[in-house]
Write an enzyme that holds these catalytic residues in place. Structure first.
Site, short mmCIF file in Angstrom:
data_model
loop_
_atom_site.label_atom_id
_atom_site.label_comp_id
_atom_site.label_asym_id
_atom_site.label_seq_id
_atom_site.Cartn_x
_atom_site.Cartn_y
_atom_site.Cartn_z
N SER A 1 26.18 51.49 92.07
CA SER A 1 26.65 52.80 92.51
C SER A 1 26.38 52.93 94.00
O SER A 1 25.30 53.35 94.40
CB SER A 1 25.92 53.90 91.74
OG SER A 1 26.23 53.79 90.38
N LEU A 2 27.36 52.59 94.81
CA LEU A 2 27.14 52.56 96.26
C LEU A 2 27.40 53.94 96.87
O LEU A 2 26.53 54.55 97.45
CB LEU A 2 28.03 51.49 96.89
CG LEU A 2 27.79 51.21 98.36
CD1 LEU A 2 26.38 50.69 98.61
CD2 LEU A 2 28.83 50.23 98.91
N HIS A 3 28.62 54.40 96.79
CA HIS A 3 29.02 55.78 97.16
C HIS A 3 28.92 56.15 98.64
O HIS A 3 29.36 57.24 99.01
CB HIS A 3 28.26 56.83 96.33
CG HIS A 3 28.36 56.62 94.86
ND1 HIS A 3 29.56 56.55 94.20
CD2 HIS A 3 27.42 56.45 93.90
CE1 HIS A 3 29.35 56.35 92.91
NE2 HIS A 3 28.07 56.28 92.71
N GLY B 1 21.28 58.12 82.33
CA GLY B 1 20.07 57.38 82.66
C GLY B 1 20.29 56.17 83.54
O GLY B 1 21.42 55.73 83.76
N GLU B 2 19.18 55.65 84.05
CA GLU B 2 19.20 54.47 84.92
C GLU B 2 18.71 53.27 84.08
O GLU B 2 17.52 53.17 83.78
CB GLU B 2 18.30 54.71 86.14
CG GLU B 2 17.99 53.49 86.97
CD GLU B 2 19.22 52.66 87.36
OE1 GLU B 2 20.14 53.19 88.01
OE2 GLU B 2 19.25 51.47 86.99
N CYS C 1 30.80 53.54 76.55
CA CYS C 1 29.87 53.89 77.63
C CYS C 1 28.57 54.37 76.98
O CYS C 1 28.57 55.37 76.28
CB CYS C 1 30.52 54.97 78.47
SG CYS C 1 29.49 55.54 79.80
N GLU D 1 24.47 61.31 74.94
CA GLU D 1 25.90 61.18 74.69
C GLU D 1 26.39 59.74 74.84
O GLU D 1 25.87 58.98 75.65
CB GLU D 1 26.67 62.10 75.65
CG GLU D 1 26.34 63.56 75.38
CD GLU D 1 27.25 64.52 76.14
OE1 GLU D 1 27.81 65.42 75.48
OE2 GLU D 1 27.41 64.38 77.36
N CYS E 1 20.74 61.97 91.72
CA CYS E 1 21.92 61.80 92.57
C CYS E 1 22.64 63.15 92.62
O CYS E 1 22.89 63.76 91.58
CB CYS E 1 22.81 60.70 92.01
SG CYS E 1 21.91 59.14 91.86
N CYS F 1 32.83 59.95 84.06
CA CYS F 1 31.66 59.48 84.81
C CYS F 1 30.89 60.65 85.39
O CYS F 1 31.46 61.49 86.07
CB CYS F 1 32.09 58.64 86.01
SG CYS F 1 32.74 57.05 85.61
N ASN G 1 34.26 63.69 89.59
CA ASN G 1 34.43 64.52 88.40
C ASN G 1 33.58 65.77 88.53
O ASN G 1 32.36 65.67 88.65
CB ASN G 1 34.03 63.74 87.14
CG ASN G 1 35.00 62.62 86.86
OD1 ASN G 1 36.21 62.83 86.79
ND2 ASN G 1 34.49 61.40 86.74
N CYS H 1 17.51 61.68 83.32
CA CYS H 1 17.38 60.61 84.32
C CYS H 1 16.28 61.01 85.29
O CYS H 1 16.16 62.19 85.64
CB CYS H 1 18.71 60.43 85.07
SG CYS H 1 18.75 58.97 86.13
N CYS I 1 25.86 64.02 90.46
CA CYS I 1 25.88 63.59 89.05
C CYS I 1 25.26 64.66 88.16
O CYS I 1 24.15 65.12 88.41
CB CYS I 1 25.09 62.29 88.91
SG CYS I 1 24.89 61.76 87.20
N1 SAH Z 1 22.58 55.45 86.32
C1 SAH Z 1 23.52 54.41 86.49
C2 SAH Z 1 24.61 54.41 85.44
C3 SAH Z 1 25.20 55.74 85.02
S1 SAH Z 1 26.28 56.65 86.06
C4 SAH Z 1 24.12 54.47 87.86
O1 SAH Z 1 23.91 55.44 88.56
O2 SAH Z 1 24.80 53.51 88.24
C5 SAH Z 1 27.90 55.89 85.99
C6 SAH Z 1 28.67 56.01 87.30
O3 SAH Z 1 29.25 57.31 87.50
C7 SAH Z 1 27.81 55.76 88.52
O4 SAH Z 1 28.48 54.95 89.44
C8 SAH Z 1 27.63 57.14 89.06
O5 SAH Z 1 27.26 57.11 90.40
C9 SAH Z 1 28.99 57.75 88.83
N2 SAH Z 1 29.01 59.20 88.88
C10 SAH Z 1 27.99 60.06 88.68
N3 SAH Z 1 28.42 61.34 88.80
C11 SAH Z 1 29.74 61.29 89.09
C12 SAH Z 1 30.74 62.28 89.29
N4 SAH Z 1 30.46 63.57 89.19
N5 SAH Z 1 32.00 61.87 89.56
C13 SAH Z 1 32.30 60.56 89.61
N6 SAH Z 1 31.40 59.57 89.41
C14 SAH Z 1 30.13 59.93 89.16
FE1 SF4 Z 2 20.89 58.95 87.14
FE2 SF4 Z 2 23.02 57.31 87.58
FE3 SF4 Z 2 23.33 59.99 87.51
FE4 SF4 Z 2 22.07 58.85 89.57
S1 SF4 Z 2 24.25 58.57 88.99
S2 SF4 Z 2 21.38 60.70 88.46
S3 SF4 Z 2 20.99 57.18 88.54
S4 SF4 Z 2 22.67 58.70 85.82
#
Ligand code: SAH
Ligand code: SF4
Length: 385
Positions: free
Chosen positions: A241-243, A187-188, A124, A111, A135, A361, A318, A131, A138
């Site tokens: 992506s720290l979180h 993906g990463e 985006c 997508e 995480c 996201c 999300n 992936c 995600c």
């Molecule tokens: N794989 C890479 C880029 C794609 S994800 C990465 O992880 O950075 C894009 C962003 O959305 C990342 O910061 C990810 O952590 C965040 N993300 C993933 N799932 C999410 C969700 N359910 N709600 C909000 N942000 C989310």
């Molecule tokens: Fe992959 Fe980024 Fe989602 Fe983590 S947040 S599973 S690295 S796409």
């Protein structure tokens, strides 16, 4: 929301006939394009013209290359194609966000999303189908890696978006609707760095799509050894992506943290070549109720980011079907943002975009599944640094 479905495509149907061996010119570097044309007996100096037709004018038909001799155009058409991923569906959110489900020549799908704002649009882009990482918040992370996307498939996503907005030939920097790229799709990107870098170099080429590196952001979950390379090879904006602010919590949210914990990640960020006051590294922080959203977490975030030229993006979580988290309350998010702001860091709470079409996201996912395994394991083995 509206869904503009195109012709239904059957799963895994390659989109050119099996006997069609013409090679796609999209995705080749400038040098590779020159060599490819030369090998086909065509004058290498044509490469510059062909490049501009493909990436500046956006044509897909060699017949339209009016400054190339008719004989050469015919020969090009016999040997090559200028191919985009196919659009399976295009969905439009009530807020203007567009999402495309795209199919690649082998039938796999991913997508791409465009998030329009008043004076710009951020496309985006996905770097992989699925992936390798998992995480826990995600949706993409629930889809095992199928394969890395190729340079043609990465740059092709942006070309599809431009087709959809009729944004050819390349407009000036100030009049573009599609003005930014964020490598934040499926993906990463740092587990597919060579292909991502090849694609972004094409995107940045001034005689083509001509997007400045300042308008491109690459987001990583924290593949630490690759971070210096992003600076050296591409020098684009970096997002991380720290979180979470401690390893215990980050280990469960972003499991790659077990390999490269927070201290190592932040050290790599502090050394990122492009990082300075005018170009800060963005730290993404999804707000998860009761998990990472306390006052103490906010204060700790300020403390650990102090040595870095940083800004923070607070992303309301999300939801997706079966997700084990909830989004923090509005009050909680505002209090958290206030503490981080008071600590001297910019920390806007991002407005979720495209939730109604699952384009926000972390909501992206395609139905492509692993084919019986061995090739996937190869990719995964190569992907691990
Ligand atoms: N794989 C890479 C880029 C794609 S994800 C990465 O992880 O950075 C894009 C962003 O959305 C990342 O910061 C990810 O952590 C965040 N993300 C993933 N799932 C999410 C969700 N359910 N709600 C909000 N942000 C989310
Ligand atoms: Fe992959 Fe980024 Fe989602 Fe983590 S947040 S599973 S690295 S796409």
């Amino acid at each position: 929301m509206s869904a503009l479905s195109h012709e239904p495509l059957s799963i895994l149907e390659p989109f050119r006939g099996r006997n069609d061996t013409r090679r796609n010119l999209v995705g080749l570097s400038r040098d590779a394009l020159k060599t490819t044309l030369a090998e086909a007996g065509l004058e290498a100096f044509r490469a510059k013209q062909v490049w501009q037709w493909i990436y500046w004018h956006g044509v897909t038909d060699f017949g339209l290359m009016t400054n190339v001799a008719k004989k050469t155009r015919d020969r090009l058409g016999e040997l090559f194609v200028i191919e985009r991923p196919q659009i399976v569906t295009e969905q439009r959110s009530v807020d203007g966000t567009r999402k495309w489900l795209l199919r690649f020549p082998d039938g796999n799908e991913a997508e791409t999303v465009n998030i329009p704002e008043e004076d710009r649009g951020s496309v985006c882009i996905s770097s992989q189908v699925g992936c390798t990482l998992t995480c826990s918040f995600c949706h993409t992370g629930t889809q095992p890696l199928v394969r890395n996307l190729l340079p043609a498939e990465i740059v092709g996503q942006f070309m599809v978006a431009r087709d959809s907005y009729g944004e050819w030939p390349t407009p000036t920097e100030t009049t573009r609707m599609l003005s930014n790229i964020v490598m934040m799709g499926m993906g990463e990107p740092l587990y597919n760095f060579d292909n991502v870098a090849a694609a972004l170099k094409i995107v940045m080429d001034e005689q083509g799509i001509a997007l400045s590196r300042r308008r491109i952001t690459l987001s990583t979950s924290g593949v630490v050894p690759m971070i210096p390379k992003v600076g050296e090879v591409l020098d684009v904006n970096l997002a991380v992506s720290l979180h979470a602010v401690n390893d215990d919590i980050r280990n469960t949210l972003v499991p790659i943290n077990r390999k490269w914990p927070i201290a190592e990640l932040l050290a790599a960020c502090a050394d990122y070549p492009g990082a300075r006051n005018s170009r800060r590294i963005t730290f993404e922080y999804a707000m998860l109720k009761g998990v990472n959203d306390s006052d103490a977490d906010a204060r700790e975030l300020v403390r650990i980011l102090k040595p870095i030229h940083a800004k923070v993006n607070l992303i309301p979580f999300n939801p997706w079907p079966g997700a084990p988290y909830e989004c923090s309350s509005n009050n909680r998010m505002h209090r958290f943002a206030e503490i981080v702001n008071d600590g001297g860091l910019s920390a806007p709470i991002r407005t979720p975009r495209g939730r109604d079409i699952h384009a926000a996201c972390g909501q992206l996912k395609s139905a492509s599944e692993r084919q019986k395994g061995e090739r996937v394991r190869d990719i995964e083995a190569r992907a691990r640094v």
